[in-house]
Design an enzyme around this catalytic site. Structure first.
Site, short mmCIF file in Angstrom:
data_model
loop_
_atom_site.label_atom_id
_atom_site.label_comp_id
_atom_site.label_asym_id
_atom_site.label_seq_id
_atom_site.Cartn_x
_atom_site.Cartn_y
_atom_site.Cartn_z
N ARG A 1 0.76 -1.12 0.00
CA ARG A 1 0.01 -0.04 -0.12
C ARG A 1 0.94 1.39 0.17
O ARG A 1 0.41 2.03 0.60
CB ARG A 1 -1.06 0.14 1.07
CG ARG A 1 -1.96 -1.21 1.23
CD ARG A 1 -2.90 -1.21 0.07
NE ARG A 1 -3.98 -1.87 0.22
CZ ARG A 1 -4.02 -3.17 -0.25
NH1 ARG A 1 -2.99 -3.72 -0.77
NH2 ARG A 1 -5.19 -3.91 0.10
N SER B 1 -10.38 -0.75 3.51
CA SER B 1 -9.85 -0.92 4.59
C SER B 1 -9.46 0.60 4.99
O SER B 1 -9.03 1.08 4.20
CB SER B 1 -8.71 -1.86 4.52
OG SER B 1 -9.10 -3.13 3.87
N GLU C 1 -5.02 3.77 6.34
CA GLU C 1 -4.50 3.51 4.93
C GLU C 1 -5.28 4.58 4.01
O GLU C 1 -4.62 5.08 2.91
CB GLU C 1 -5.15 2.10 4.33
CG GLU C 1 -4.75 1.93 2.98
CD GLU C 1 -5.76 1.02 2.21
OE1 GLU C 1 -6.58 1.77 1.58
OE2 GLU C 1 -5.66 -0.11 2.27
#
Ligand code: FAD
Ligand code: EPU
Length: 343
Positions: free
Chosen positions: A169, A243, A339
């Site tokens: 990520r 998420s 995130e």
């Protein structure tokens, strides 16, 4: 010479609710869309000291207040095959293409490599930003290069895989080069002779249920779409950004300690002998799953997903995420990292 100006397309005081999948009602002081590099250049002449934000599908942002600057929504379209042989296809896509439409275009033309990434919301241009990943595949696995507009010099620069510094990520565009570039196109190295990746447990189970022994890329895409639809909330129905936190990467000892006190935490091997833990499991164990605070809360099927049921503010979601981070720190000694991009 005729000079074309697009500045009249800049709107003022625009409600961003339909431009972010959380459905947050923030306002942009100025807002415009661009569908070519030329339009982008023209709009950037309007850039002053105020902040600039490039928006794709708005599926990885949380607006915590009104945006007192210029938001430019990317609509650069176009998909072209640059090169192909009997094994592979090099495909270039405009960064404003919708990611899932691009995946469907490839799967429909029997071009493989991104079928595991079906149904991820957002734009092609954001796919390298955080090296999107799901069900055993990350963008870095199929990435060839990208072109990006350098805001300071007005030049187009090309980046290969090494230059993008991809991680879990992560990419260079979230760190060293943050806010310096606007990605205008992305090129992927895809397959004609497919390498089927059904290693992720849930895919295997789904294929068994579908009674498929030798899956095609279409079967994998269908399985992934089914799995995702069964546990992730559809942003058209419930506001969310997928998420909210990253899965934490920790040392082996940390896992052993959690296992002693809390039982078997789902974990996966990570680089350098470390281990990636399922943050959703930690949040679930801590009792947050399904918790609702009025109009927002933690999703009832996936504790990693924070949701806006109706009309909450970005501050509400941010506060909730802070409470979760503090609680997970207290209970497990692990600091979760967000995130989603907090704006
Ligand atoms: P935006 O939210 O518009 O932007 C995200 C960031 O990238 C912002 O900082 C923005 O300024 C920047 N940016 C966007 N486009 C450009 C550009 N062209 N040039 C420069 N900067 C740019 N992600 C995964 O990795 N895996 C998943 O499985 C996954 N599942 C999800 C499921 C749901 C239901 C939702 C809502 C989200 C999910 N996500 C997932 C997160 C999200 O879909 C991805 O991060 C996606 O790539 C974001 O794309 P976007 O166009 O919406 O980006
Ligand atoms: N789990 C729980 N309770 C929960 C949620 C999960 O116990 O409430 C457990 C599951 O049972 C499973 C494990 O945690 O054993 C992992 O769950 P899941 O397979 O749903 O994946 P995840 O780790 O929660 C990650 C990505 C997703 C991606 C999926 C599939 C991150 C931060 N998230 O989720 O990406 O789609 O794997 O590959 O890495 C996103 O980035 O927005 C996103 C949705």
């Amino acid at each position: 010479m005729i000079s074309i100006t697009f500045t009249s397309m800049i709107e003022r005081n625009v409600n961003l609710k339909s431009y972010n999948t959380f459905g947050i009602e923030a306002k942009a002081a100025r807002f415009a869309s661009f569908s070519s590099v030329e339009e982008l250049v023209s709009l950037l002449t309007e850039l002053d000291e105020d902040p600039l934000l490039i928006l794709g599908g708005g599926s990885n942002v949380l607006f915590t207040s009104d945006f007192n600057g210029l938001i430019l929504r990317n609509e650069i379209r176009g998909i072209e095959i640059l090169h192909e042989n009997e094994n592979e296809v090099i495909v270039k896509s405009g960064s404003g293409e919708v990611w899932h439409d691009f995946v469907m275009h490839c799967v429909g033309n029997d071009i493989g490599g991104i079928e595991n990434l079906s149904l991820i919301p957002g734009s092609v241009g954001a796919s390298p930003m955080q090296n999107i990943g799901a069900y055993g595949v990350e963008i870095k696995d199929v990435f060839e290069s990208l072109e990006a507009f350098h805001i300071e010099t007005g030049e187009i620069h090309s980046f290969d895989t090494t230059a993008c510094e991809f991680g879990y990520r992560e990419s260079v565009f979230k760190h060293k080069l943050k806010n310096q570039y606007i990605i205008t196109s992305v090129t992927y190295r895809l397959t004609k002779k497919h390498i089927i990746n059904a290693s992720y447990g849930a895919i295997e189970t789904e294929l068994e249920k579908m009674k498929i022994d030798i899956p095609t890329i279409k079967n994998i895409s269908d399985a992934v779409i089914f799995i995702r639809s069964s546990k992730l909330p559809d942003p058209n129905e419930i506001g969310n950004a997928g998420s909210f936190f990253k899965n934490p990467v920790v040392d082996q000892e940390v896992v052993a300690k959690i296992q002693e006190t809390h039982g078997n935490v789902p974990n996966y091997p990570a680089p350098n002998g470390q281990v990636k833990l399922a943050a959703g499991w930690l949040i679930d164990q801590a009792g947050w799953k399904g918790k609702t605070l009025g109009s927002y809360g933690v999703h009832k099927l996936q504790a990693l997903v924070l949701v806006n049921y109706s009309g909450c503010t970005g501050e509400n979601i941010l506060d909730l995420s802070t409470q979760i981070i503090e609680d997970i720190e207290t209970k497990f000694g692990i600091t979760l990292e967000r995130e989603v991009n907090i704006i």
